[in-house]
Scaffold this active site. Structure first.
Site, mmCIF file in Angstrom:
data_model
loop_
_atom_site.group_PDB
_atom_site.id
_atom_site.type_symbol
_atom_site.label_atom_id
_atom_site.label_comp_id
_atom_site.label_asym_id
_atom_site.label_seq_id
_atom_site.Cartn_x
_atom_site.Cartn_y
_atom_site.Cartn_z
ATOM 1 N N GLU A 43 22.353 31.604 47.308
ATOM 2 C CA GLU A 43 23.495 30.779 47.679
ATOM 3 C C GLU A 43 22.981 29.453 48.244
ATOM 4 O O GLU A 43 21.968 29.414 48.935
ATOM 5 C CB GLU A 43 24.322 31.518 48.737
ATOM 6 C CG GLU A 43 25.601 30.804 49.141
ATOM 7 C CD GLU A 43 26.342 31.539 50.248
ATOM 8 O OE1 GLU A 43 27.575 31.474 50.253
ATOM 9 O OE2 GLU A 43 25.683 32.169 51.099
ATOM 10 N N LYS A 113 33.449 32.530 45.104
ATOM 11 C CA LYS A 113 33.358 33.424 46.267
ATOM 12 C C LYS A 113 34.722 33.652 46.919
ATOM 13 O O LYS A 113 35.436 32.704 47.227
ATOM 14 C CB LYS A 113 32.385 32.819 47.275
ATOM 15 C CG LYS A 113 32.078 33.676 48.494
ATOM 16 C CD LYS A 113 31.090 32.943 49.395
ATOM 17 C CE LYS A 113 30.736 33.746 50.631
ATOM 18 N NZ LYS A 113 29.857 32.971 51.542
ATOM 19 N N CYS A 156 26.842 36.591 49.012
ATOM 20 C CA CYS A 156 26.577 36.629 50.453
ATOM 21 C C CYS A 156 27.538 37.506 51.254
ATOM 22 O O CYS A 156 27.421 38.720 51.266
ATOM 23 C CB CYS A 156 26.544 35.199 51.004
ATOM 24 S SG CYS A 156 25.715 35.061 52.615
#
Length: 271
Positions: A43, A113, A156
């Site tokens: 990321e 995300k 993440c």
């Protein structure tokens, strides 16, 4: 699906797009020289800086990041995941976007995300990802590759939400990416155990490229890019100190063996 080598790259990205892309290319080259056919970047691989600077440069970051990924895929003849970079929207915010690219430079999958990191940590640091990032609204995709297996995407903070990974496993995921910039404070206690949990409960491989070290001001990442097998065994760990590469074999026979010995996916009651 065949046996092959995968790489989880570990970077120390900074608020300098060009410098980050140079670092990424060097590490991709290292991974390929070690035999990797599937390479993943963490990321924020192309930019890790203050939120205001990210927004100001978002258009350039997005364009150059996508071009970089396609160029690297074609040059090295690999499948590559760019684990997260900002793609600007009309409302002044961005999507935190992960892209999977094939060796011909063709986009295979895109994920925005969905879980945003809005947290006040005991070490005094406050994170408000939602101040500049729009949450994605679509469930992460699965890309079915005959050569590399069924590839699932996440980013993440997603790793703390097991229902997302259960969905990916129900869709047939065999290998799941968790590209991250995990904070040093949370990473020391939670990073490894969360990755192992997601691998074990879904009997799949986890490939987790990571950020490490100090990026700017107070921002410090945990590192330990790693690859975990379906039994939860850590096959490779890049450590926590400096940029590097974790390389390990993705073995379909091992996947089949674990799923046969521990058929928990077949025993689900609440689906």
């Amino acid at each position: 699906m065949k046996p092959y080598l995968a790489a989880a790259i570990q970077m120390t990205s900074v608020p300098d797009l060009e410098k980050n892309l140079i670092q990424a290319e060097e590490l991709i080259d290292l991974a390929v020289r070690r035999g990797a056919e599937l390479v993943s970047l963490p990321e924020n691989f192309s930019f890790m800086g203050e939120e205001k600077d990210k927004i100001a440069q978002a258009e350039a970051i997005a364009q150059k990041s996508e071009k970089f990924l396609k160029t690297m895929a074609q040059r090295f003849q690999i499948t590559i995941l760019g684990g997260g970079f900002p793609v600007p929207l009309d409302n002044g915010r961005v999507y935190n976007t992960a892209l999977l690219i094939d060796p011909n430079g063709v986009e295979l999958a895109c994920y925005q995300k969905v879980h945003l990191f809005d947290v006040d940590l005991p070490d005094g640091n406050t994170y408000r990802e939602s101040s500049t990032v729009m949450a994605g609204t679509r469930i992460p995709p699965i890309y079915p590759s005959k050569e590399l297996g069924n590839l699932g995407l996440s980013v993440c903070y997603d790793v703390r939400f097991p229902e997302l990974y259960r969905h990916l496993s129900q869709m047939g995921a065999e290998v799941i990416f968790v590209p991250a910039a995990f904070t040093a404070y949370t990473g020391k206690d939670h990073w490894q155990v969360l990755l192992q949990a997601r691998a074990i409960e879904n009997t799949c491989y986890i490939i987790a490229p990571a950020q490490t070290g100090r990026h700017y001001a107070m921002r410090h990442s945990h590192g330990h890019a790693m690859i975990v097998d379906p039994w939860g065994v850590i096959l490779a760990d890049a450590g926590g100190d400096r940029p590097g590469v974790a390389v390990a074999e993705i073995d379909p026979q091992r996947l089949e063996q674990v799923r046969r010995q521990m058929p928990s996916l077949q025993h689900r009651v609440f689906i």
